[in-house]
Scaffold this active site. Sequence first.
Site, PDB file in Angstrom:
ATOM      1  N   GLY A 223       0.829  -1.200   0.000  1.00 17.35           N
ATOM      2  CA  GLY A 223       0.000   0.000   0.000  1.00 17.35           C
ATOM      3  C   GLY A 223       0.859   1.243   0.000  1.00 17.35           C
ATOM      4  O   GLY A 223       1.987   1.249  -0.499  1.00 17.35           O
ATOM      5  N   SER A 224       0.356   2.300   0.591  1.00 15.25           N
ATOM      6  CA  SER A 224       1.027   3.592   0.534  1.00 15.25           C
ATOM      7  C   SER A 224       2.192   3.651   1.511  1.00 15.25           C
ATOM      8  O   SER A 224       2.232   2.946   2.529  1.00 15.25           O
ATOM      9  CB  SER A 224       0.038   4.717   0.852  1.00 15.25           C
ATOM     10  OG  SER A 224      -0.308   4.692   2.229  1.00 15.25           O
ATOM     11  N   GLY A 228       2.534   2.484   5.449  1.00 12.85           N
ATOM     12  CA  GLY A 228       3.672   1.633   5.784  1.00 12.85           C
ATOM     13  C   GLY A 228       4.414   2.141   7.005  1.00 12.85           C
ATOM     14  O   GLY A 228       4.840   1.354   7.870  1.00 12.85           O
ATOM     15  N   GLU A 246       5.630  -3.458   0.778  1.00 12.15           N
ATOM     16  CA  GLU A 246       5.719  -3.105  -0.642  1.00 12.15           C
ATOM     17  C   GLU A 246       4.954  -1.799  -0.812  1.00 12.15           C
ATOM     18  O   GLU A 246       3.717  -1.798  -0.771  1.00 12.15           O
ATOM     19  CB  GLU A 246       5.127  -4.193  -1.531  1.00 12.15           C
ATOM     20  CG  GLU A 246       5.234  -3.882  -3.008  1.00 12.15           C
ATOM     21  CD  GLU A 246       4.386  -4.805  -3.872  1.00 12.15           C
ATOM     22  OE1 GLU A 246       4.400  -4.617  -5.099  1.00 12.15           O
ATOM     23  OE2 GLU A 246       3.717  -5.696  -3.331  1.00 12.15           O
ATOM     24  N   CYS A 279       1.401   0.512  -8.048  1.00  7.87           N
ATOM     25  CA  CYS A 279       2.392   1.059  -7.111  1.00  7.87           C
ATOM     26  C   CYS A 279       3.677   1.471  -7.818  1.00  7.87           C
ATOM     27  O   CYS A 279       4.446   2.267  -7.261  1.00  7.87           O
ATOM     28  CB  CYS A 279       2.689   0.049  -6.009  1.00  7.87           C
ATOM     29  SG  CYS A 279       3.177  -1.575  -6.581  1.00  7.87           S
TER      30      CYS A 279
END
Length: 459
Positions: A223-224, A228, A246, A279
């Site tokens: 995610g963002s 994170g 990730e 992403c």
Amino acid sequence: MWADAASGKTFETPNPATGETLARVAEGDAEDIDRAVRAARAAFDGPWSRMTPSERGRIIWRIGDLILQHVDELAQLESLDNGKPFAVAQAADVPLAADLFHYMAGWATKIEGNTINISVPYMPGANSHSYTLREPIGVVGQIIPWNFPLLMAAWKLGPALATGNCVVLKPAEQTPLTAIRLAELIAEAGVPDGVVNVVPGFGETAGAALAAHNDVDKVAFTGSTEVGKLIVAAAGASNLKKLTLELGGKSPNIVFEDAAEGAVEGAANAIFFNHGQCCVAGSRLFVHQSRFDEVVDGVAEIAKSIKLGSGMEAGTQMGPLVSEEQFQRVSGFLESGKEDGATALAGGGRFGDRGFFIEPTVLGQYPQRHEGRPRGDLRTGRGRRAVQRPGRDRRPGQRQRIWPRRRDLDQGHLQGARAGQEAQGRHRLDQLLQRVRRGTAVRRIQAVRLGPRDGPRGT
């Protein structure tokens, strides 16, 4: 076993092509996460850890088989819930999810330790027996995003199951449906109760509780970067659990003066692939001044040619954004771009009068913003250093694409760049996407496979 949320709450999951409600889903929170973690721990201490690797591998293989038996159903769910074209989900997302489970099934019997000959200088003649033993981590919390819902679930579940772990999976609240259906197929494949637990819910409640739970041994998150960082803090404040993150970033895409044929198409695919909701989307495009007009015109023409529509409509190349929140966010970026003096070379506004559609957009000379939308930022420079400097900033979560021709230029730039990953050429799926647009994609994908570095030892 299926259960309602402890609170009895549910939430709506809408069809992004229309805004209408597809279903109501149980809204898990901290209590539901705790129940799922306890179930996972009991399963880990019970039948799953006692199962032989070959038995585990056969079950994981059956998961892949069952996914292939339900390709059309899963592709339809993915299209309705996420908005992506049915043809893309049918040709790529679903078969690749099955392929992941088939690949990981083979890893179950190939995870081995080592025996080590020890030399102790201060103990001459001493005998010792030293070895390593690879063991499952235990209970793994997994939090996945909404851009590739089924494929992300597979990428998270496959390695964890192959290595003997039990899982609590929280799908994105925007796209929970394929994860729920996958849980049914996993049970049908013979995975014991409690090994895989799917808890739909919101990040602020269910996701936060999973990251902070003291009986979770590891969290894997996609995610963002902002979220994170919150997960890192939660892991440190609880039991110092292991993490795999990730994270998305603002990835540069660089076209040099002597870039080979295909650079324009590749630059367009880098940002418009999967509606720009990727992403590693190449959302900053740096172009040598001598090629600027050619690349700008080419990317803009490709943007204008993309057919928007519902994912379930034949011929759709790009569906809606995933949610009203994302739609409003992107609309705000476009408005701020206009206020900052950006020029819309293609698109620039809403498409249609319902659903969460934004036109494929190219903005020229535009200030940096955030990722996760189908629009690009075009800039120019005179030489290699001019594009290296902005292309190599050290923020996490980036992938850099370069489009050179000469080998020496390629290597020289690779040595100077500092992005999170380097990539020359197209996405592995770009060619597949083009085939989907032409209507020539095959149903089962065999050519795209994971390498050994993507196996359990790297997870």
